[in-house]
Design an enzyme around this catalytic site. Structure first.
Site, PDB file in Angstrom:
ATOM      1  N   LYS A  22       0.860  -1.184   0.000  1.00  0.00           N
ATOM      2  CA  LYS A  22       0.000   0.000   0.000  1.00  0.00           C
ATOM      3  C   LYS A  22       0.890   1.225   0.000  1.00  0.00           C
ATOM      4  O   LYS A  22       2.106   1.130   0.087  1.00  0.00           O
ATOM      5  CB  LYS A  22      -0.914  -0.004   1.227  1.00  0.00           C
ATOM      6  CG  LYS A  22      -2.255  -0.682   0.925  1.00  0.00           C
ATOM      7  CD  LYS A  22      -3.113  -0.721   2.149  1.00  0.00           C
ATOM      8  CE  LYS A  22      -4.240   0.286   2.127  1.00  0.00           C
ATOM      9  NZ  LYS A  22      -4.930   0.276   3.433  1.00  0.00           N
ATOM     10  N   HIS A  25       2.205   6.921   2.534  1.00  0.00           N
ATOM     11  CA  HIS A  25       1.545   8.211   2.304  1.00  0.00           C
ATOM     12  C   HIS A  25       2.074   9.299   3.236  1.00  0.00           C
ATOM     13  O   HIS A  25       2.988   9.069   4.026  1.00  0.00           O
ATOM     14  CB  HIS A  25       0.026   8.067   2.391  1.00  0.00           C
ATOM     15  CG  HIS A  25      -0.451   7.456   3.672  1.00  0.00           C
ATOM     16  ND1 HIS A  25      -0.308   8.084   4.881  1.00  0.00           N
ATOM     17  CD2 HIS A  25      -1.061   6.276   3.928  1.00  0.00           C
ATOM     18  CE1 HIS A  25      -0.824   7.329   5.820  1.00  0.00           C
ATOM     19  NE2 HIS A  25      -1.279   6.208   5.269  1.00  0.00           N
ATOM     20  N   HIS A  28       2.495   8.497   6.834  1.00  0.00           N
ATOM     21  CA  HIS A  28       3.695   7.727   7.180  1.00  0.00           C
ATOM     22  C   HIS A  28       4.924   8.628   7.189  1.00  0.00           C
ATOM     23  O   HIS A  28       5.817   8.476   8.015  1.00  0.00           O
ATOM     24  CB  HIS A  28       3.908   6.569   6.199  1.00  0.00           C
ATOM     25  CG  HIS A  28       2.808   5.547   6.259  1.00  0.00           C
ATOM     26  ND1 HIS A  28       2.094   5.177   5.166  1.00  0.00           N
ATOM     27  CD2 HIS A  28       2.301   4.845   7.292  1.00  0.00           C
ATOM     28  CE1 HIS A  28       1.187   4.273   5.518  1.00  0.00           C
ATOM     29  NE2 HIS A  28       1.295   4.063   6.803  1.00  0.00           N
TER      30      HIS A  28
HETATM   31  N1  ARG Z   1       0.593   0.174   9.584  1.00  0.00           N
HETATM   32  C1  ARG Z   1      -0.284   1.114  10.226  1.00  0.00           C
HETATM   33  C2  ARG Z   1      -0.827   2.102   9.201  1.00  0.00           C
HETATM   34  O1  ARG Z   1      -0.221   2.339   8.202  1.00  0.00           O
HETATM   35  C3  ARG Z   1       0.391   1.872  11.328  1.00  0.00           C
HETATM   36  C4  ARG Z   1       0.881   1.012  12.451  1.00  0.00           C
HETATM   37  C5  ARG Z   1       0.865   1.710  13.744  1.00  0.00           C
HETATM   38  N2  ARG Z   1       1.392   0.929  14.792  1.00  0.00           N
HETATM   39  C6  ARG Z   1       0.745  -0.045  15.446  1.00  0.00           C
HETATM   40  N3  ARG Z   1       1.386  -0.695  16.374  1.00  0.00           N
HETATM   41  N4  ARG Z   1      -0.487  -0.330  15.176  1.00  0.00           N
HETATM   42  O2  ARG Z   1      -1.860   2.697   9.413  1.00  0.00           O
END
Ligand code: ARG
Length: 475
Positions: A22, A25, A28
């Site tokens: 994905k 963005h 991130h």
């Molecule tokens: N991968 C998730 C996203 O892009 C963020 C992860 C955040 N950290 C966690 N421990 N859930 O939205």
């Protein structure tokens, strides 16, 4: 002093955490620069910091890509342009799922196969995980961000199932109307301001597959076992606020003493959204496009101002300048505030920008090189007071406030205090520089001036590094 008095702590900062297949963005990107700053400042304060990248490499979305790839995928494109190809596949298959419930059923089936270890889909998962990770690492190198640990959701689905089994055996889970199993969160301090319906936290689907929250619960428990951390800070945008409140509440409900709200060991550091960010390619999708566009702006500006020669014209310099501009634009206000992105605000040489910081730092470097005086650390700077260098004295006074700014930024996890301090330092420096001529000053005076500007340079460079900006200018 403030920092010396602090007990050395073990701090885990989890940030960036993009999802494979994905988009990386803007959210991130923000998490990356903020997490990097938080890690830097904790390291600076002498704590033991672990920088964790928790990749979103598991879950329904990955299963959907596997499904979509059969129809729309190409291994050739996957290798030449992995992230945009995977995004393309994802967009197509999601659209199809919206139309056709049968596709959703197929996706569910694949996810269940994944969790049961079916070789075919695991092979595919490994491939897309690897190519995505490679791309992310390239990006992190480019923006100079490092992690001590790459982990991901995939590491926790088995442990999550074990936990779920234990909970089921002790009747802690209940079934909802959809057939999913949840835990009741009543009683945890973490859910005070969480809406009622979120007090039932789903951990496992009716078909036995795990959800995002369940994997996070086991990841936190695992981290505590491994690190015995004092603090664990998660950096994501505010849209995940309830998720983390639920996560902390689940851990608290399960009886982990370190997860009590009063312990303050767990923290979700949120930030607002960036709006209005677009590039020549259209609405911004990949952060790499933003960086490229920023470099393009910098280079255009240079062509127009060929007189501006304080930095060397290499693409590395353009990149550092671009990043400095982007980071300062991001760190100007409180992080919980979103902001409207503007190329001019980010990349102008005038006003309070990252380029202004770099410009000031370069000026100070070239002053040291060209003033004809050598630094003498034992110079007595009271000479400057006597000689009525008022602006220089103002600058020195401001240097003395550095630790206050640092302390506020550190205790609140807010870079804006430090940044504001730095802008002020740069303005005072510009003023101070106006009134002096080191070359033609008497020796004592020249040495005192040089030492003052040298201290400013060091302070500015240190602060820039904390923000994640490499100071430019040859020493
Ligand atoms: N991968 C998730 C996203 O892009 C963020 C992860 C955040 N950290 C966690 N421990 N859930 O939205």
């Amino acid at each position: 002093d403030y920092f010396q008095k602090q007990r050395k702590q073990k701090v885990l900062v989890e940030f960036s955490s993009p999802n494979i297949a994905k988009t990386f963005h803007v959210g991130h990107y923000r998490s990356t620069v903020i997490g990097n700053f938080i890690s830097n400042i904790f390291e600076g304060a002498g704590h033991e910091v672990h920088r964790i990248n928790y990749i979103g490499d598991w879950g329904m979305q990955v299963a959907l890509i596997a499904l979509g790839f059969k129809k729309y995928g190409s291994y050739e494109l996957l290798h030449s342009n992995p992230l945009s190809h995977l995004l393309d596949v994802y967009v197509k298959i999601s659209a199809e799922c919206d139309e056709n419930p049968d596709m959703v059923t197929q996706g569910n089936k694949i996810f269940s196969d994944m969790e049961n270890g079916s070789q075919e889909v695991i092979q595919f998962w490994k491939i897309i995980r690897n190519v995505s990770l490679k791309e992310y690492q390239k990006l992190y190198d480019e923006i100079n961000v490092r992690f001590t640990e790459y982990t991901g959701e995939s590491r926790y689905h088995i442990k999550a199932k074990e936990l779920i089994k234990t909970l089921q055996n002790s009747s802690r889970l209940q079934k909802n109307l959809k057939g999913n199993f949840y835990i009741e969160l009543a009683g945890s301090d973490w859910i005070e301001d969480v809406p009622e319906i979120k007090h039932k936290a789903t951990l496992v689907r009716g078909d036995g597959t795990t959800v995002y929250l369940a994997r996070d619960v086991t990841a936190a428990i695992d981290r505590y076992e491994i690190y015995n951390f004092d603090r664990l800070i998660y950096v994501t945008d505010e849209s995940q606020k309830f998720h983390f409140q639920q996560l902390f509440a689940v851990l608290d409900t399960l009886g982990y003493a370190w997860a009590k709200k009063s312990e303050t060991g767990l923290q979700h550091k949120t930030f607002g959204r960036i709006s209005n960010m677009s590039t020549r390619k259209g609405e911004m999708i990949f952060f790499t496009d933003v960086l490229e566009e920023a470099m393009h702006h910098i280079n255009l500006d240079r062509l127009q101002h060929t007189t501006r020669k304080q930095t060397e014209d290499t693409s590395d310099t353009a990149k550092v300048l671009a990043l400095s501009g982007l980071i300062c634009h991001d760190f100007k206000a409180r992080l919980s505030k979103g902001y409207k992105f503007s190329w001019t605000a980010a990349l102008s040489w005038k006003g309070n920008t990252g380029l202004f910081l770099q410009y000031t730092h370069c000026r100070l470097c070239s002053l040291e090189r060209n003033c004809g005086v050598t630094i003498n650390p034992s110079t007595d700077t009271t000479e400057l007071v006597l000689q009525k260098y008022e602006d220089v004295v103002c600058m020195i006074d401001h240097l003395a406030c550095y630790s206050d700014a640092l302390e506020t930024s550190y205790s609140q996890l807010e870079p804006s205090f430090l940044l504001k301090y730095m802008f002020e330092l740069c303005h005072l420096t510009a003023k101070a520089l106006r009134g002096c001529n080191i070359k033609n000053s008497p020796q004592m005076e020249g040495e005192a001036l040089l030492l003052s500007f040298h201290c400013t340079k060091i302070t500015l460079a240190n602060a820039m590094k904390l923000l994640g900006i490499s100071p430019l200018g040859k020493d």
